[in-house]
Structure formats: structure tokens, C-alpha cells
Design an enzyme around this catalytic site. Structure first.
Site, PDB file in Angstrom:
ATOM      1  N   GLU A  37     -13.255  -1.732  12.073  1.00 36.16           N
ATOM      2  CA  GLU A  37     -12.359  -1.089  10.848  1.00 36.16           C
ATOM      3  C   GLU A  37     -14.223  -2.059  10.396  1.00 36.16           C
ATOM      4  O   GLU A  37     -14.886  -1.157   9.138  1.00 36.16           O
ATOM      5  CB  GLU A  37     -11.561  -1.519  10.286  1.00 36.16           C
ATOM      6  CG  GLU A  37     -10.937  -0.872   8.966  1.00 36.16           C
ATOM      7  CD  GLU A  37     -10.185  -1.218   8.264  1.00 36.16           C
ATOM      8  OE1 GLU A  37      -9.124  -2.107   8.523  1.00 36.16           O
ATOM      9  OE2 GLU A  37      -9.139  -0.623   6.893  1.00 36.16           O
ATOM     10  N   GLU A  39       0.997  -1.578  -0.083  1.00 37.11           N
ATOM     11  CA  GLU A  39      -0.114  -0.022   0.385  1.00 37.11           C
ATOM     12  C   GLU A  39       0.575   1.482  -0.018  1.00 37.11           C
ATOM     13  O   GLU A  39       0.755   1.684   0.314  1.00 37.11           O
ATOM     14  CB  GLU A  39      -1.176  -0.115   1.079  1.00 37.11           C
ATOM     15  CG  GLU A  39      -1.989  -1.151   0.877  1.00 37.11           C
ATOM     16  CD  GLU A  39      -3.031  -1.150   2.162  1.00 37.11           C
ATOM     17  OE1 GLU A  39      -4.036  -2.122   2.020  1.00 37.11           O
ATOM     18  OE2 GLU A  39      -2.473  -0.752   3.434  1.00 37.11           O
ATOM     19  N   HIS A  73     -15.516  -7.562   1.045  1.00 40.57           N
ATOM     20  CA  HIS A  73     -14.680  -6.175   0.476  1.00 40.57           C
ATOM     21  C   HIS A  73     -16.109  -5.441   0.035  1.00 40.57           C
ATOM     22  O   HIS A  73     -16.038  -5.498  -1.004  1.00 40.57           O
ATOM     23  CB  HIS A  73     -13.878  -6.250  -0.304  1.00 40.57           C
ATOM     24  CG  HIS A  73     -12.935  -5.552   0.031  1.00 40.57           C
ATOM     25  ND1 HIS A  73     -13.188  -4.822  -0.717  1.00 40.57           N
ATOM     26  CD2 HIS A  73     -11.938  -5.065   0.118  1.00 40.57           C
ATOM     27  CE1 HIS A  73     -12.019  -3.428  -0.861  1.00 40.57           C
ATOM     28  NE2 HIS A  73     -11.884  -4.104  -0.043  1.00 40.57           N
ATOM     29  N   ARG A 128      -6.058 -10.841  -5.330  1.00 41.05           N
ATOM     30  CA  ARG A 128      -5.421 -10.108  -4.088  1.00 41.05           C
ATOM     31  C   ARG A 128      -5.141 -11.513  -3.196  1.00 41.05           C
ATOM     32  O   ARG A 128      -4.375 -11.464  -1.975  1.00 41.05           O
ATOM     33  CB  ARG A 128      -6.127  -8.894  -3.201  1.00 41.05           C
ATOM     34  CG  ARG A 128      -5.578  -8.568  -2.373  1.00 41.05           C
ATOM     35  CD  ARG A 128      -6.593  -7.022  -1.762  1.00 41.05           C
ATOM     36  NE  ARG A 128      -6.428  -6.913  -0.361  1.00 41.05           N
ATOM     37  CZ  ARG A 128      -6.901  -6.082  -0.263  1.00 41.05           C
ATOM     38  NH1 ARG A 128      -7.799  -4.751  -1.025  1.00 41.05           N
ATOM     39  NH2 ARG A 128      -6.297  -5.468   0.963  1.00 41.05           N
ATOM     40  N   ASP A 188      -8.675  -8.742   4.246  1.00 41.26           N
ATOM     41  CA  ASP A 188      -8.671  -7.369   5.493  1.00 41.26           C
ATOM     42  C   ASP A 188      -9.139  -7.553   6.133  1.00 41.26           C
ATOM     43  O   ASP A 188     -10.692  -6.957   5.744  1.00 41.26           O
ATOM     44  CB  ASP A 188      -8.621  -6.594   3.959  1.00 41.26           C
ATOM     45  CG  ASP A 188      -7.893  -5.225   4.551  1.00 41.26           C
ATOM     46  OD1 ASP A 188      -8.264  -4.505   4.079  1.00 41.26           O
ATOM     47  OD2 ASP A 188      -7.195  -5.851   6.087  1.00 41.26           O
TER      48      ASP A 188
HETATM   49  O1  GCW Z   1      -7.496  -2.715   6.665  1.00 42.75           O
HETATM   50  C1  GCW Z   1      -6.173  -1.871   5.779  1.00 42.75           C
HETATM   51  C2  GCW Z   1      -6.463   0.030   6.702  1.00 42.75           C
HETATM   52  C3  GCW Z   1      -5.939   0.276   6.090  1.00 42.75           C
HETATM   53  C4  GCW Z   1      -4.611  -0.656   6.974  1.00 42.75           C
HETATM   54  C5  GCW Z   1      -3.943  -1.412   5.940  1.00 42.75           C
HETATM   55  C6  GCW Z   1      -3.019  -2.420   6.793  1.00 42.75           C
HETATM   56  C7  GCW Z   1      -2.818   0.433   8.937  1.00 42.75           C
HETATM   57  O2  GCW Z   1      -7.781   0.115   5.874  1.00 42.75           O
HETATM   58  O3  GCW Z   1      -5.529   1.234   7.390  1.00 42.75           O
HETATM   59  O4  GCW Z   1      -3.286   0.272   7.517  1.00 42.75           O
HETATM   60  O5  GCW Z   1      -4.769  -2.509   5.897  1.00 42.75           O
HETATM   61  O6  GCW Z   1      -3.110  -3.255   7.682  1.00 42.75           O
HETATM   62  O7  GCW Z   1      -1.320  -2.345   6.435  1.00 42.75           O
END
Ligand code: GCW
Length: 722
Positions: free
Chosen positions: A412, A310, A540, A355, A384
Site C-alpha cells: 500500500e 476508522e 506518511h 497518533r 501505518d
Molecule cells: O493502512 C490503512 C489502510 C486502510 C486499512 C487500515 C487498517 C483496512 O489505508 O485501507 O483498512 O489501514 O489497517 O484497518
């Protein structure tokens, strides 16, 4: 006095509502509320009458103040504290061999099995005198044992559990704070960061001590103070001095400090031209930096690193591997006993492959190339932190590396700061998953606790949900997830039910009505969120960027940041084909898993649309069309949210007003947002199915366009500064 007047006054007294002490949640589960049962109060006061704290306990002040606080608040009692056994001694808290009663063969044998952080609690008798004893091998163990004793008392235990022998299953039990130096918290929903960097090192808030107490009470022994989207500035001398001040506060509580290391630090704060891990001056820079940190913090834990993910800098910027990058830092830390936790949360900007496959693609080829003090930190799932994900295929795929599990405590994707979602069932679902990688029983838990691969270092991390809100976690029930993470990090065999009951008893009280009703709310709550957000393996499909609310229509930015990439809904059906006919992500799992999940007959329905793209008319195990089943699931989620709310409202007379009202308000928000998710998602997906909603469910309200046009520029939880 006239009878009438007497009756009037008596009546007044009777009708003065029983005013519960106002509570704002700050005390967390360490409330030490008064023990009302007279018999138990007497028994506990007897145990705490006179306490021998053997001298060698380096954190004796901490244990002493905890015991005195507990005795005062629970029992209105002030225990005598001595460093030698006297004729009054009722409780001995000591470490191995430091007092005659702890030198018995039996005690030494027991302690020899409990390791550095373990403890033993029992009643022992000597020359007709009965003692309670908390015995351990180190001060940390003695503190953990002390918190275990106070937890038993707060839970009105009759001590039938004794003897208690405890030792942690995982060595490093760590909170990861995604806290920025400007005190914003990435994906945080409880206010600002509790680290007041500007006033450190001079001002130590009582909150820092209460933070350490809370973590020690559940056995958390590490904290990463800064965000994985790291800021090199935290490694400058002026910040190392601030970090030192926190480390000094936390040390007596057995809590080690770690920092996130931005890979480009040698350039950004070191003035070098490169951060290439093969360049001598870069290696030297990190070695000097690490030595500088250990000068101030001799027990510094090490670094957590997000690299080449990222947009974060990393070794791949110099065509070097994750292993080369991690090992450079590991070599600097090794002389001091420090570790590197290197995150496997990687996926390429170019979206070259599913992914869900990219972490394995990048890391499996590096298996065995990482130094012994490097741990690969792996999220529970391959995408995620979704409300539900199959276990990450990397678990069991790197037998020659140490893998740590990364869980998210902050919500989140599970309702952020206003939805009650008790996450122990999610954590257990991952921990208990059988990867089959060395045959049946190769669970994720046994991989990360070292049972399968005998790793020297074992670790589990939780992305913190803590902020400077008075109640620490924004939603009061967020505290339960901090608590549950700690208890499972200590012992992943504990059940979600037992952990919930422990937390409820300490946080609200011991009446069956409270325990049963709040358990009834907590245990199904994560499943409720799955059902009203992402049932049957959907994933997602949240709002863009802030991740707040539903967004199955999101189709902006890189493909793997959209929703369409994941649900792939069209007139033919819905779901992501990860079988051999699709991305073949299943090939990264063991053959047993690949076989089970590839076959529609055996694939668990909770993962159906994670692994399969199916027609709207597909017949589910319940005999419904897939479309109707999805509608029923969304509807079930809404009903669950309503039921949680109603159950809570019945507890108004059992709970203090401030905490009751906050949770009641938030459950109202959750109920409304559950309907929002159902309406938005079903109206959106109906465009593709073309099928009517089943008549026996509440029909989704509103127009799809209304939901698609909703904007939340100020949704909470600061977004990454990509
Ligand atoms: O879930 C995602 C989040 C990001 C986070 C990233 C990660 C800290 O949206 O905010 O960044 O994963 O885990 O690095």
C-alpha cells in the site's frame, strides 16, 4: 545430401532461439521445473522411486498428488506409491509410530520435540536397506515435510542439509485478505478477490487448491477470507455455506479459515436493537452465530476484528471497552477452540494525541483483561505500514496479554502494484527489534512467539497481496513477499538472504548468474524505496486517499490523515518531535530505547525525523547539513532503482519472455516513479529550507506546481468506503 544444404539446415537449428517454456507466473515458486543436472535427476528419481505413504495420513491424497506432480514435472518420473513398506521402498512418509521404522527410540525421541506441525527428514538404514524418511506427528507435519523435500530438489540440493528437524515457532500463521464480498480488494493491486462468492459453494476453482498448496508449501496455516472493514453479510447462512466449501478444500492442506466479524452484526443481520456486549441477547446472538458456523466448519479458526477504528463499529459505541467487546466473542468461540484476533490499530477521530501514542493509550490499561483466547493484533509500527517505522511500542507493554504481529504484504505504501520491494528485511527489522521490556533481548519476535510471556496462543498475520491476476500478486516479485511472510512466520530466525535465495531458485532457476543477480536486485530494494520515498524517518507523505505517489503537501481532512502532521516542515526545520519536548511518544518505549532515541548522538539516523524536529542546517553523522543529507538519500534511492532495472535487463537471455518483460516494464515504471518522488518531495521541502540542491546530485526536474496538480482518481487498490 549436399554439404551446403546440411550446413544450412544445421545453421537453422543452431539459430532457433532456445525457446524457454512460456511462463505466466501462475505456478508461483511451485514450478517443479525439469532438473537438467543428470546426476541430481538420477539421485532424486532414486529417492522417489517407490514411496510408502503410511495409511493413517488423513491428507494422503494431497501428499500423493504433490509428490506425483513434482516427480512428473522435475524428473519425468512416476513413483510407485504404497501404504506398506516393500522391497522397492525408497521413501517413507509417515506419522509417529505408524510403521516399524518410525517406532525406533531415536525417532520417537526426535518427534517428541517437534510438536503437531513439525517434521523430520533424514536417510535411515534398516537391514542394509537405505530409506529416505519424512516423519511427523500429524498429517500436516507430513505435508510440510513433503514440501520441504520438493523444495530441496527444486533447489538442486545435494542433501547435505540432512537431517532436517523443523517445527514452527509461531502457532497461528495467517494471511489477512482485505477482500470485500463484491470481490474488490482494499489496498489490493493484483486484480479482484480470488473468492468467487457468487459461484460458491458449487464451483471450486483449481485456483483455490493451488492457493492452499502455496500456503502449505511455506507453512501458512490460517486465512482470514474477508476485509477487516467488515461486512456482516458474510455471517449469514448463505455465506457460511460458501465459506464451508472453501474450508473443506483447505482442510487437507492444514489451512484453517477465519472470518472478520463486524461488531454491529447483531443489528445488521440479527435484527437486534443493540450490539452492546453486556446485553444478554447480544451475547446469545453471537453464541448462536458461532455455534451455527461450527456446525458447518468444525475447525473454524475464529474472528478477526477491527473495532472503533476508522469508523468501524465497536464496543465503545456503547461505552464498553475493547476487552468487553473481545471477551464476548471469545466466550462464544472458546467451547469450539476458536480465537479472537482484536486489532490494536486504533486512533481517535478527534486526534487528541500523537497518533503514534493512541494504541498504547487505549490498550495498555486493558492489559490482563482479555480472555486467554483473545490475541491483540498489532501492526509492526505505530502509524501505518510505512516503508520504515520503529517497532510498535505496544510490543512488551502488555505482558499479561497475547500480542500478534500484523505485517503488510500488499504494498500500500511501498509502490503498490509496480514497485519491486522485497519485504523480508522490513519484517526482520521489526522482528529483531529489541524492546528491552524485560531487559536486553526482549525482541518483538520473542514476544510474539511466546518465549517471553509463555502465551498459549501465538500468532503472526500478513495482509495479503493476492488477487485474481494470473500471477497472483500483480508484480511477479510480490510472490517473494507472500513466500517470505510464510517462511518467517514458520521461523523468524531465517535470514532475508536465505529466503530470497530459496525463492529465486524455485522461481527462476539455480544458475549462479540468476541467483546472484536477482539477489542483488531484491536485497537492497526495500531500502531503495525508503530512500526515494521517506528517508531518515520521514513518514506518511504519500498521495491522499489512494496513497499512490508523493504528496508531502497533502493538507486535507482530519489532521492525522494529512502529510503536514507528520513532516511538520517549516522554515525552522523538519520532522516530528516525539521526545519529551514534543509529543513524548518515546515515553511509551522502555527507558533504554527512550534514552537511545531521544539523544541525537545515539538515535539511529533512519529514525531521526520520526522522533526529532531538526533544523535544515543540522549536521548529520556524515558531516552534511540535514538538507543535503535528505537530497543525497533521495538521490541514492533513484540510483538504486536505476541499478535494479539495469541488473534485470542483463538477464533477458536467462528468463522466459513473459515474466522477463513484465518485470522489466515494472522496473521502468519504478525508476520513473522514484524520480517523481524525489522531484516532488525535494522541490516541496526546498520551499522551507531555502537551500540549494547539492551540485553533485541530479537536480530535481520540473515545477512543484506540476506535481501538486497531478490527480489519480482511478489509482488502483480500492479505497475504504469510510
Ligand atoms: O493502512 C490503512 C489502510 C486502510 C486499512 C487500515 C487498517 C483496512 O489505508 O485501507 O483498512 O489501514 O489497517 O484497518
Amino acid at each position: 545430401m549436399k554439404i551446403a544444404k546440411l550446413i544450412f539446415i544445421t545453421g537453422l537449428i543452431l539459430f532457433i532461439p532456445f525457446q524457454m517454456k512460456a511462463e505466466d507466473g501462475y505456478k508461483l515458486w511451485l514450478r517443479y521445473s525439469k532438473i537438467s543436472d543428470k546426476v541430481l535427476a538420477e539421485k532424486y528419481s532414486g529417492i522417489l522411486k517407490s514411496i510408502c505413504l503410511t495409511k493413517e495420513i488423513s491428507n494422503s491424497d494431497v501428499i500423493k498428488s504433490e509428490i506425483e506432480l513434482a516427480a512428473h514435472d522435475m524428473l519425468a518420473h512416476a513413483p510407485e506409491i504404497t501404504s506398506e513398506i516393500t522391497e522397492n521402498t525408497s521413501l517413507i512418509i509417515g506419522i509417529k509410530g505408524k510403521c516399524d521404522l518410525l517406532k525406533t527410540k531415536n525417532m520417537e525421541q526426535i518427534l517428541s520435540t517437534l510438536g503437531d506441525e513439525g517434521y523430520y527428514i533424514d536417510q535411515i538404514s534398516d537391514k542394509k536397506t537405505n530409506y529416505f524418511v519424512i516423519a511427523a506427528n500429524t498429517p500436516a507435519g507430513a505435508l510440510y515435510g513433503t514440501f520441504h523435500l520438493t523444495r530441496l530438489m527444486q533447489s538442486c540440493s545435494d542433501f547435505t542439509e540432512l537431517p532436517v528437524s523443523e517445527s514452527p515457532k509461531i502457532k497461528h500463521r495467517i494471511l489477512n485478505h482485505w477482500d470485500n464480498l463484491d470481490r474488490t480488494v482494499e489496498r489490493g493491486y493484483a486484480g479482484f478477490s480470488i473468492w468467487d462468492w457468487h459461484r460458491l459453494p458449487n464451483h471450486i476453482y483449481p485456483r483455490y487448491i493451488d492457493y492452499a498448496r502455496a500456503n502449505a508449501s511455506v507453512g501458512i496455516n490460517g486465512t482470514v477470507l474477508t476485509n477487516v472493514n467488515a461486512n456482516a453479510f458474510v455471517l449469514t447462512p448463505q455465506y457460511i455455506e460458501k465459506v464451508k466449501a472453501l474450508a473443506d478444500v483447505f482442510r487437507p492442506y492444514g489451512l484453517k479459515v477465519y472470518l472478520t466479524a463486524r461488531f454491529s452484526s447483531p443489528i445488521e443481520i440479527g435484527g437486534l436493537k443493540t450490539a452492546d456486549p453486556t446485553v444478554a441477547e447480544v451475547k446469545q446472538w453471537w453464541k448462536d452465530k458461532v455455534d451455527e458456523i461450527y456446525e458447518s466448519i468444525p475447525d473454524f479458526g475464529g474472528f478477526l476484528v477491527k473495532a472503533n477504528s476508522e469508523g468501524q463499529p465497536g464496543p465503545q459505541n456503547y461505552d464498553r471497552s475493547h476487552a468487553e467487546g473481545a471477551n464476548m466473542l471469545a466466550e462464544a468461540l472458546a467451547p469450539h477452540g476458536g480465537i479472537v484476533m482484536w486489532r490494536a490499530f486504533v486512533y481517535s477521530h478527534e486526534a487528541p494525541d500523537d497518533r503514534a501514542k493512541q494504541a498504547n493509550n487505549e490498550f495498555v490499561p486493558l492489559d490482563g483483561q482479555f480472555n486467554d483466547n483473545v490475541m491483540i493484533q498489532v501492526k509492526n509500527g505505530a502509524i501505518d505500514f510505512q516503508p520504515r517505522e520503529p517497532f510498535h511500542p505496544l510490543f512488551g507493554s502488555m505482558p499479561n496479554s497475547s500480542l500478534a504481529l500484523e505485517l503488510q504484504i500488499t504494498q500500500e505504501y511501498l509502490g503498490q502494484g509496480t514497485h519491486l520491494a522485497y519485504l523480508a528485511p522490513l519484517y526482520k527489522e521489526c522482528l529483531d527489534s529489541d524492546t528491552y521490556k524485560t531487559g536486553k533481548g526482549t525482541t518483538v519476535a520473542k514476544i510474539i512467539d511466546g518465549t517471553i510471556y509463555q502465551n498459549e496462543h501465538t500468532a503472526i498475520a500478513g495482509v495479503s497481496n493476492i488477487g485474481n491476476d494470473k500471477n497472483w500478486t500483480g508484480h511477479l516479485f510480490g510472490q517473494a513477499n507472500w513466500y517470505a511472510f510464510g517462511r518467517l512466520a514458520w521461523n523468524h530466525n531465517l535470514s532475508s538472504e536465505l529466503i530470497a535465495e530459496e525463492w529465486i531458485r524455485q522461481t527462476f532457476g539455480n544458475t549462479p548468474r540468476l541467483v546472484n543477480s536477482i539477489t542483488e536486485i531484491m536485497l537492497p530494494s526495500r531500502e531503495a524505496v525508503v530512500n526515494y520515498m521517506t528517508p531518515m524517518g520521514l513518514h506518511h507523505i504519500m498521495g491522499w486517499d489512494h496513497h499512490y505517489g508523493p504528496g508531502p503537501w497533502v493538507n486535507i481532512g482530519r489532521p492525522d490523515w494529512t502529510s503536514l502532521y507528520y513532516h511538520q516542515a517549516d522554515s525552522s526545520g523538519i520532522g516530528f518531535d516525539r521526545t519529551a519536548t514534543g509529543s513524548d511518544a518515546l515515553c511509551q518505549y522502555a527507558p533504554e530505547i527512550e534514552k537511545e532515541y531521544s539523544n541525537l548522538e545515539t538515535c539511529p539516523e533512519k529514525f531521526l525525523l520520526w522522533f526529532h524536529h531538526l533544523p535544515w542546517g543540522y549536521t548529520t553523522k556524515a558531516g552534511n547539513t540535514l538538507w543535503n543529507e535528505l537530497c543525497y538519500k533521495y538521490n541514492t534511492g533513484v540510483r538504486s532503482a536505476e541499478s535494479m532495472h539495469q541488473t534485470w535487463l542483463k538477464l533477458q537471455s536467462d528468463i522466459d519472455a513473459e515474466r522477463f518483460n513484465q518485470v522489466a516494464d515494472f522496473l521502468m515504471i519504478q525508476e520513473n516513479e522514484a524520480k517523481w518522488w524525489r522531484n516532488a518531495c525535494l522541490l516541496y521541502f526546498q520551499q522551507f529550507s531555502g537551500m540549494p540542491f547539492p551540485e553533485d546530485i541530479e537536480q530535481p526536474e520540473g515545477e512543484l506546481e506540476y506535481y501538486q496538480n497531478l490527480k489519480f482518481p482511478y489509482a488502483p487498490g480500492i479505497k475504504p468506503s469510510w
